[in-house]
Design a protein around this motif. Structure first.
Motif, mmCIF file in Angstrom:
data_model
loop_
_atom_site.group_PDB
_atom_site.id
_atom_site.type_symbol
_atom_site.label_atom_id
_atom_site.label_comp_id
_atom_site.label_asym_id
_atom_site.label_seq_id
_atom_site.Cartn_x
_atom_site.Cartn_y
_atom_site.Cartn_z
ATOM 1 N N ASP A 227 -5.102 4.570 0.677
ATOM 2 C CA ASP A 227 -5.188 3.636 1.963
ATOM 3 C C ASP A 227 -3.977 3.356 2.461
ATOM 4 N N ASN B 20 -9.585 9.667 7.127
ATOM 5 C CA ASN B 20 -11.127 8.846 7.212
ATOM 6 C C ASN B 20 -10.699 7.255 7.571
ATOM 7 N N ILE B 21 -11.680 6.846 8.194
ATOM 8 C CA ILE B 21 -11.446 5.407 8.612
ATOM 9 C C ILE B 21 -12.398 4.704 7.724
ATOM 10 N N GLU B 22 -11.705 3.540 7.129
ATOM 11 C CA GLU B 22 -12.289 2.968 5.897
ATOM 12 C C GLU B 22 -12.632 1.463 6.593
ATOM 13 N N HIS B 23 -12.113 1.157 7.723
ATOM 14 C CA HIS B 23 -12.206 -0.194 8.088
ATOM 15 C C HIS B 23 -11.662 -0.306 9.765
ATOM 16 N N CYS C 9 -6.718 10.781 -1.868
ATOM 17 C CA CYS C 9 -6.308 10.335 -0.478
ATOM 18 C C CYS C 9 -6.085 8.643 -0.957
ATOM 19 N N LEU D 161 -7.973 0.554 8.840
ATOM 20 C CA LEU D 161 -7.577 1.016 7.520
ATOM 21 C C LEU D 161 -8.064 2.363 7.301
ATOM 22 N N VAL D 162 -7.021 3.337 6.938
ATOM 23 C CA VAL D 162 -7.383 4.750 6.976
ATOM 24 C C VAL D 162 -6.884 5.336 5.537
ATOM 25 N N GLN D 163 -7.213 6.417 5.404
ATOM 26 C CA GLN D 163 -6.942 7.182 4.104
ATOM 27 C C GLN D 163 -6.249 8.332 4.498
ATOM 28 N N GLN E 278 0.972 -1.105 -0.039
ATOM 29 C CA GLN E 278 0.122 0.203 0.019
ATOM 30 C C GLN E 278 0.791 1.070 0.077
ATOM 31 N N ARG F 89 -2.590 0.804 6.089
ATOM 32 C CA ARG F 89 -2.957 0.103 7.436
ATOM 33 C C ARG F 89 -2.254 0.483 8.355
#
Length: 743
Positions: free
Chosen positions: A666, A693-696, A664, A713-715, A614, A668
């Motif tokens: 991704d 942003n929090i994706e997961h 943005c 998992l953030v952006q 990533q 981890r």
């Protein structure tokens, strides 16, 4: 081709001046009177079935028989019979359907192009272009080399279905041909019998069902079942015969009960008992894990009435005599099946608690149910229903033409068609009340594409019965579905994991393929320009004539095709750069040092950020270019690429981030902290305050000890943003460690 054929000789057919009169119309005995010079009983029966044709048409058919017999002279089937017996049987089936003369002539000649030296031009000259086109549509592609039997099979089906879309008579001839082959396959070796039978169950029987030809579909299923499982077929046949004897008294009692109740209600009706086909009994046993004794609906009953209102009157009368089984009533009159089938279906509790399956329909519905599209020729009284079925069939065939245009190859096309042939439908409503039939298991995405391709491409959410639901939700009978669209939305490749209809799958693949080509072409152009600049050439100064010469020499169709191949890794940018500069017309400057390829990381499908490491802006990166996969970006430290960078150095190219990409990315992170109440909320707040942003999120809740790991998992916009985020989280008192996770 006839699967039982054994060609011993191949001769050309007779000329147009052929004068043999082995069977002809006798002008002295009146129209339709035929003088027989063949003693074969099958031939005599065949000629007798042609009495609905005009005398001159009968003469054309008999001339085609002589032509076909001459062409197949010396060829026999594996049984030892003359080959002409097979086309004669196929033509006889079409005559029973009262098909027109060109269709019967095509049936008699359906193998001459494939198995003899007769050409399409000869057939056209002797019997007309219409017959020649029908025969050509039925001929396989034996003269083309395929990589495997599966490829050949897929291409043959593609050709047949495309021809069928132009002329429906082709599929009727093909189905009659397949049925006769299955009926006479005893001399064929067992493995070939099983292969042909499996092919029939996968394709031909479902096509017959899709066209409403239920009678021939049942025959194809039973014959295939017999060849695939001969022992099971024999055992089941004996069991059904035994039951037929044991239940005779019960069946007679039920029939009398139904007739008497209808008479009491002053309803004129024909009532018939019907026996389920062996294959449908076997299929039910396998599908529902039942023994033969548990299959109670081996017998059903059919009620034929004069008009539609009487169907519902008969239903009410029977429901007052026997109790209906809840949930077992289906109204295919109000909502016909996709193949035009109409009937009322109900299951009642009969004498001794026996379930009774009853179908109620009109005479025209009955004709349509048994013979489907063939009823257009066979029954004049079903003309209105037949016309409606023809419209539905035409729509389905047009959808096949669309699939053909969207599918990349024959195997993909065949896969799409198979999806369409096993619908087991659900009926759903648009917000305006229009009914759409979709296969069971269809999702909101399938519905969107069924409404319109643009609705499918732009859908972002949906409401089922006024409630918001995810796009992957499966639809049920009676759902009202409303699609919510957005102007800039595009199909997601993940949709392919749960769509059910071939139309949706095909349209999504078509869109993604176009997007991939666009992004691959743009990437290829950047890579080629990079190589040209390294050779001291300004790309814009290359003359058009040089490009045309390179395109022609490389065998490509256009500059775009070359750039797309470079972007997908199918061709090397350096090779084409050298071809372009190897010409006196191209001005060259001093050779400059090769610069890294600049990327944003959001170019589209041609440039992908590797999920293993990533990468984000600020990370040192490198690009991996593989055939057909485009460019994949990894970090320099990525463990997954170490071996490949040593063994495949030619596939790696230097890349660098574009300054300040406004996007943005991704990433981890793992947060280790003390197990205290409210921890997750405080960490989430810290991430939000850092502008990410929090994706997961997930956590190792069962980890022993005083500490817990939270995986996010953030952006973020790049490394500086990630560093600021990690500093923000370290200020939380209970957080003891923060790590960026990379495989």
């Amino acid at each position: 081709m006839d699967s039982n054929a054994m060609a011993t000789d191949s001769t050309s057919g007779p000329t147009a001046n052929e004068t043999e009169q082995d069977g002809r119309v006798d002008e002295h005995n009146g129209p339709g009177k035929v003088v027989y010079e063949y003693e074969d009983p099958a031939y005599r029966v065949f000629v007798d079935t042609l009495n609905y044709l005009e005398p001159e048409e009968i003469e054309q058919v008999l001339a085609a028989y002589r032509f076909g017999e001459k062409a197949h002279q010396g060829q026999t089937r594996l049984s030892g019979e003359p080959y002409i017996t097979h086309p004669l049987a196929v033509a006889g089936a079409l005559a029973e359907w009262r098909m027109d003369a060109p269709a019967i002539i095509a049936a008699l000649l359906h193998d001459v192009m494939e198995d003899t030296s007769v050409s399409k031009a000869e057939i056209a000259e002797r019997f007309g272009k219409q017959v020649a086109d029908l025969v050509d549509g039925l001929s396989k592609l034996d003269r083309i080399e395929f990589q495997s039997y599966q490829d050949a099979q897929a291409e043959n089906f593609r050709k047949m279905l495309m021809a069928m879309a132009t002329d429906l008579r082709i599929v009727l001839i093909k189905l009659a041909d397949r049925r006769h082959n299955l009926q006479t396959m005893a001399p064929v070796r067992p493995d070939k019998r099983r292969r042909i039978a499996h092919e029939t169950l996968e394709i031909y029987a479902p096509i017959a069902t899709r066209l409403g030809l239920n009678n021939i579909s049942r025959q194809l299923q039973d014959l295939s079942f017999k060849h695939i499982y001969p022992m099971r077929f024999r055992v089941l046949t004996r069991a059904v015969k035994a039951v037929r004897g044991n239940r005779r008294e019960l069946l007679s009692k039920i029939l009398d009960g139904i007739r008497s109740k209808l008479q009491e209600s002053n309803i004129e009706a024909g009532v018939f008992g019907r026996e389920k086909s062996l294959y449908s009994i076997y299929h039910k046993m396998v599908d529902k894990h039942l023994s033969f004794s548990q299959v109670l609906d081996i017998y059903g009953f059919r009620v034929i009435v004069r008009d539609v209102p009487t169907c519902y009157l008969a239903l009410g009368a029977l429901h007052s005599r026997y109790k209906p089984v809840p949930g077992k009533f289906k109204d295919y009159i109000a909502i016909p099946k996709a193949n035009g089938y109409q009937s009322l279906h109900t299951t009642l509790i009969g004498p001794y608690g026996t379930p009774i399956e009853i179908q109620i329909r009109t005479q025209s519905m009955h004709h349509l149910a048994e013979e489907g599209i063939a009823s257009h020729w066979l029954y004049k009284d079903s003309e209105e229903s037949g016309a409606d079925l023809q419209v539905k069939t035409h729509k389905w065939l047009q959808s096949l033409l669309e699939l053909q245009g969207a599918s990349g190859d024959s195997s993909e096309f065949l896969e799409h068609v198979k999806v369409d042939l096993f619908p087991d439908e659900v009926y759903v409503f648009t917000p305006k009340g229009k009914i759409l039939a979709l296969p069971r298991g269809a999702t909101v995405i399938d519905f969107a594409y069924a409404v319109h391709t643009d609705i499918g491409h732009r859908c972002v959410a949906a409401r089922i019965d006024h409630e918001l639901i995810p796009l992957s939700a499966e639809l049920n009978n009676g759902n009202q579905v409303e699609i919510i669209t957005a102007p800039h939305a595009n199909p997601n490749p993940a949709w392919l994991n749960y769509v059910k209809t071939s139309r949706a799958r095909s349209k999504i693949r078509q869109f993604l393929k176009a997007i991939q080509q666009d992004s691959s072409s743009a990437l290829g152009e950047n890579m080629l320009n990079q190589e040209l600049q390294a050779l001291g050439v300004v790309p814009s100064e290359i003359p058009a004539a040089v490009w045309e010469r390179v395109i022609r020499d490389s065998g490509k169709k256009s500059r775009r095709e070359i750039l797309t191949d470079i972007g997908l890794g199918r061709s090397l940018a350096a090779v084409f750069a050298r071809r372009l500069v190897a010409n006196d017309e191209v001005p060259q400057n001093e050779v400059s040092e090769s610069k890294p390829l600049v990327i944003r990381g959001t170019e589209g499908m041609a440039v992908q950020l590797a999920p293993c490491c990533q990468p984000i802006p600020g990370d040192p990166i490198v690009g991996l270019l593989r055939n057909g996969q485009g460019l994949r970006i990894h970090t320099h430290a990525c463990q997954a690429t170490r071996k490949s960078r040593t063994t495949e150095p030619q596939n790696w190219i230097n890349v660098e981030w574009e300054p300040d990409p406004d996007q943005c990315f991704d990433v981890r992170i793992r947060v280790t902290a003390k197990k205290v109440r409210g921890l997750l909320g405080r960490v989430a707040t810290g991430i939000s305050q850092a502008g990410a942003n929090i994706e997961h999120v997930n956590m190792d809740g069962k980890k022993p000890g005083l500490f817990i790991d939270l995986h996010f998992l953030v952006q973020v916009s790049g490394r500086p943003h990630l560093a600021a985020l990690m500093r923000s989280l370290r200020r939380i008192p209970d957080v003891v460690r923060i790590v960026r996770e990379q495989e």
